[in-house]
Design a protein around this motif. Structure first.
Motif, mmCIF file in Angstrom:
data_model
loop_
_atom_site.group_PDB
_atom_site.id
_atom_site.type_symbol
_atom_site.label_atom_id
_atom_site.label_comp_id
_atom_site.label_asym_id
_atom_site.label_seq_id
_atom_site.Cartn_x
_atom_site.Cartn_y
_atom_site.Cartn_z
ATOM 1 N N PRO A 19 33.797 36.270 49.592
ATOM 2 C CA PRO A 19 33.669 36.749 50.975
ATOM 3 C C PRO A 19 34.680 37.834 51.331
ATOM 4 N N ALA A 20 34.286 38.589 52.363
ATOM 5 C CA ALA A 20 35.162 39.591 52.974
ATOM 6 C C ALA A 20 35.739 40.514 51.906
ATOM 7 N N HIS A 21 37.013 40.816 51.988
ATOM 8 C CA HIS A 21 37.631 41.761 51.061
ATOM 9 C C HIS A 21 38.143 41.078 49.802
ATOM 10 N N ILE A 22 37.901 39.797 49.676
ATOM 11 C CA ILE A 22 38.396 39.093 48.492
ATOM 12 C C ILE A 22 37.681 39.604 47.239
ATOM 13 N N GLN A 23 36.450 40.039 47.390
ATOM 14 C CA GLN A 23 35.731 40.564 46.235
ATOM 15 C C GLN A 23 36.428 41.792 45.657
ATOM 16 N N TYR A 24 37.054 42.580 46.534
ATOM 17 C CA TYR A 24 37.805 43.750 46.044
ATOM 18 C C TYR A 24 38.883 43.308 45.065
ATOM 19 N N LEU A 25 39.580 42.230 45.409
ATOM 20 C CA LEU A 25 40.618 41.722 44.523
ATOM 21 C C LEU A 25 40.024 41.328 43.170
ATOM 22 N N ALA A 26 38.908 40.596 43.227
ATOM 23 C CA ALA A 26 38.270 40.148 41.988
ATOM 24 C C ALA A 26 37.811 41.338 41.148
ATOM 25 N N ASP A 27 37.297 42.358 41.808
ATOM 26 C CA ASP A 27 36.827 43.535 41.072
ATOM 27 C C ASP A 27 37.985 44.223 40.344
ATOM 28 N N GLN A 28 39.142 44.225 40.976
ATOM 29 C CA GLN A 28 40.298 44.874 40.358
ATOM 30 C C GLN A 28 40.851 44.052 39.189
ATOM 31 N N ILE A 29 40.769 42.747 39.298
ATOM 32 C CA ILE A 29 41.278 41.867 38.235
ATOM 33 C C ILE A 29 40.264 41.762 37.086
ATOM 34 N N SER A 30 39.018 41.941 37.396
ATOM 35 C CA SER A 30 37.929 41.709 36.436
ATOM 36 C C SER A 30 38.142 42.346 35.056
ATOM 37 N N PRO A 31 38.557 43.597 34.967
ATOM 38 C CA PRO A 31 38.733 44.188 33.616
ATOM 39 C C PRO A 31 39.759 43.453 32.756
ATOM 40 N N ALA A 32 40.594 42.638 33.370
ATOM 41 C CA ALA A 32 41.632 41.926 32.608
ATOM 42 C C ALA A 32 41.166 40.547 32.141
ATOM 43 N N ILE A 33 39.982 40.118 32.539
ATOM 44 C CA ILE A 33 39.545 38.762 32.202
ATOM 45 C C ILE A 33 39.442 38.591 30.682
ATOM 46 N N ASP A 34 40.071 37.532 30.201
ATOM 47 C CA ASP A 34 40.115 37.245 28.764
ATOM 48 C C ASP A 34 38.858 36.458 28.381
ATOM 49 N N HIS A 35 38.091 37.021 27.470
ATOM 50 C CA HIS A 35 36.852 36.358 27.057
ATOM 51 C C HIS A 35 36.997 35.636 25.722
ATOM 52 N N GLY A 36 38.222 35.577 25.233
ATOM 53 C CA GLY A 36 38.466 34.839 24.001
ATOM 54 C C GLY A 36 38.840 33.388 24.247
ATOM 55 N N GLU A 37 39.076 33.049 25.511
ATOM 56 C CA GLU A 37 39.475 31.688 25.869
ATOM 57 C C GLU A 37 38.467 31.123 26.877
ATOM 58 N N GLU A 38 38.610 29.833 27.149
ATOM 59 C CA GLU A 38 37.739 29.194 28.137
ATOM 60 C C GLU A 38 38.569 28.311 29.052
ATOM 61 N N GLY A 39 37.984 28.007 30.206
ATOM 62 C CA GLY A 39 38.629 27.077 31.130
ATOM 63 C C GLY A 39 39.990 27.566 31.600
ATOM 64 N N ASP A 40 40.944 26.629 31.695
ATOM 65 C CA ASP A 40 42.275 26.992 32.182
ATOM 66 C C ASP A 40 42.980 27.972 31.252
ATOM 67 N N ALA A 41 42.677 27.873 29.953
ATOM 68 C CA ALA A 41 43.294 28.815 29.006
ATOM 69 C C ALA A 41 42.844 30.238 29.293
ATOM 70 N N ARG A 42 41.604 30.407 29.729
ATOM 71 C CA ARG A 42 41.122 31.751 30.079
ATOM 72 C C ARG A 42 41.896 32.284 31.284
ATOM 73 N N ILE A 43 42.069 31.441 32.257
ATOM 74 C CA ILE A 43 42.818 31.869 33.450
ATOM 75 C C ILE A 43 44.253 32.226 33.077
ATOM 76 N N ASP A 44 44.856 31.396 32.251
ATOM 77 C CA ASP A 44 46.248 31.645 31.859
ATOM 78 C C ASP A 44 46.378 32.961 31.090
ATOM 79 N N ALA A 45 45.467 33.188 30.170
ATOM 80 C CA ALA A 45 45.516 34.431 29.396
ATOM 81 C C ALA A 45 45.241 35.636 30.289
ATOM 82 N N THR A 46 44.397 35.438 31.287
ATOM 83 C CA THR A 46 44.071 36.552 32.187
ATOM 84 C C THR A 46 45.253 36.903 33.080
ATOM 85 N N VAL A 47 46.056 35.930 33.419
ATOM 86 C CA VAL A 47 47.283 36.217 34.180
ATOM 87 C C VAL A 47 48.111 37.263 33.429
#
Ligand SMILES: [Zn+2]
Length: 260
Positions: free
Chosen positions: A188-216
Motif C-alpha cells: 500500500p501507499a508509498h511502501i511499494q516504492y521501498l520494495a521496488d528499490q530493494i527488489s534488485p538486491a533480493i537473494d534468490h539462492g536462499e529461502e525463507g529467513d535465510a533469503r531475508i538475511d542474505a538480502t539485508v
C-alpha cells in the motif's frame, strides 16, 4: 548506568572536540556562507570562527582531534560500538557546555545512512553525541533524491570523510520487499516504492529467513554501490578524502561489522 557514564553526564564542563575551527582550510566563500546559513550562525559574513562565543573558542588540550580521514572516522565509530555492545557507553557530547558550543557550528565526522528501525539508532549503537554524526534514515536505507542530496550535503559542504550504509538483522523493509516479490502482491501507499528499490538486491539462492538475511547484506552493498557511483562522491574517494562503507548491525549482540 555505570559510574563512568554518570560521571560523564554530571560533569557539565565537557568541551566538544569537534566544534572548533575545521582542521582543513575553508572552502570557497559560497560554501562558507551556505554552511553558516544551514548551521544557524547569526553573523553572516563574519565567518564561523568570529561567530563563536568566546567560551567555546578552543578545545581543551585533552580533547581528541576530530577524525579527519575515513579510517580515523571508522575507528571512532568502531570504538563507540564496542562500548555500546559491552554496556560501557559514555554518552559523549551531551553536556550544557557542548550544547552551547554547538549553537554556532557543527563538524560531524561521519554520515550514517541507516534504517528507520527503532532498534537501530546510529547515535546510540555507535555511542556518539551531539555534533558527531549526520544521520539519514529511510526504511531499508533506500535512496531517493532527498537522501542523495542529504548525503552530498554532509560530504561536499561539511567535508565529512566517511559515509556508512548501515543495514541490520531482521529488517522489516527487506522482509516486506522479499514477501511482496514472493506473493506478487502490491504494497500500500508509498511502501511499494521501498520494495521496488530493494527488489534488485533480493537473494534468490536462499529461502525463507535465510533469503531475508542474505538480502539485508545484498541491499547494503547495492546502496553503497549507488553512492560510490555518484560522480561528486567518487571524486573524493579517488583522492582519499572520502570512504563509503557498508555495515550491518546485529540485534542479537548489538555489534556492527563491516560488509566486504
Ligand atoms: Zn530495517
Amino acid at each position: 548506568m555505570n559510574t563512568d557514564s554518570a560521571a560523564h553526564r554530571g560533569a557539565g564542563r565537557e568541551p566538544h572536540p569537534f566544534a572548533g575551527p575545521r582542521p582543513t582550510t575553508d572552502g570557497p566563500v559560497r560554501r562558507t556562507l551556505l554552511r553558516t546559513a544551514l548551521t544557524g550562525a547569526a553573523a553572516l559574513g563574519t565567518g564561523l570562527a568570529a561567530a563563536r562565543p568566546a567560551t567555546a573558542a578552543t578545545p581543551t588540550r585533552s580533547a581528541p582531534p576530530r577524525p579527519g580521514t575515513p579510517d580515523e572516522a571508522w575507528r571512532e565509530l568502531a570504538a563507540g560500538n564496542r562500548r555500546w555492545c559491552t554496556y560501557r557507553e559514555r554518552h559523549p557530547h551531551e553536556t550544557p557546555a557542548v550544547r552551547r558550543t554547538l549553537t554556532t557550528a557543527q563538524h560531524p565526522f561521519a554520515v550514517v545512512l541507516g534504517c528507520i528501525d527503532s532498534r537501530v539508532p546510529p547515535e546510540l549503537v555507535f555511542d556518539q553525541g551531539l555534533g558527531d554524526l549526520m544521520t539519514v534514515r529511510t526504511a531499508g536505507e533506500v535512496l531517493d533524491e532527498a537522501v542523495l542530496g542529504s548525503v552530498a550535503y554532509g560530504v561536499l559542504e561539511l567535508g565529512i570523510p566517511l559515509v556508512v550504509v548501515l543495514g541490520h538483522q531482521s529488517c522489516g523493509a527487506v522482509r516486506a520487499a522479499v514477501e511482496a516479490e514472493e506473493s506478487g502482491g502490491h504494497l500500500p501507499a508509498h511502501i511499494q516504492y521501498l520494495a521496488d528499490q530493494i527488489s534488485p538486491a533480493i537473494d534468490h539462492g536462499e529461502e525463507g529467513d535465510a533469503r531475508i538475511d542474505a538480502t539485508v547484506d545484498a541491499n547494503v552493498r547495492l546502496v553503497r554501490s549507488k553512492l560510490v557511483a555518484e560522480p561528486d562522491l567518487a571524486a573524493r574517494i579517488t583522492t582519499g578524502r572520502l570512504g563509503i562503507v557498508g555495515a550491518r548491525y546485529e540485534l542479537t549482540d548489538q555489534r556492527v561489522h563491516r560488509l566486504a
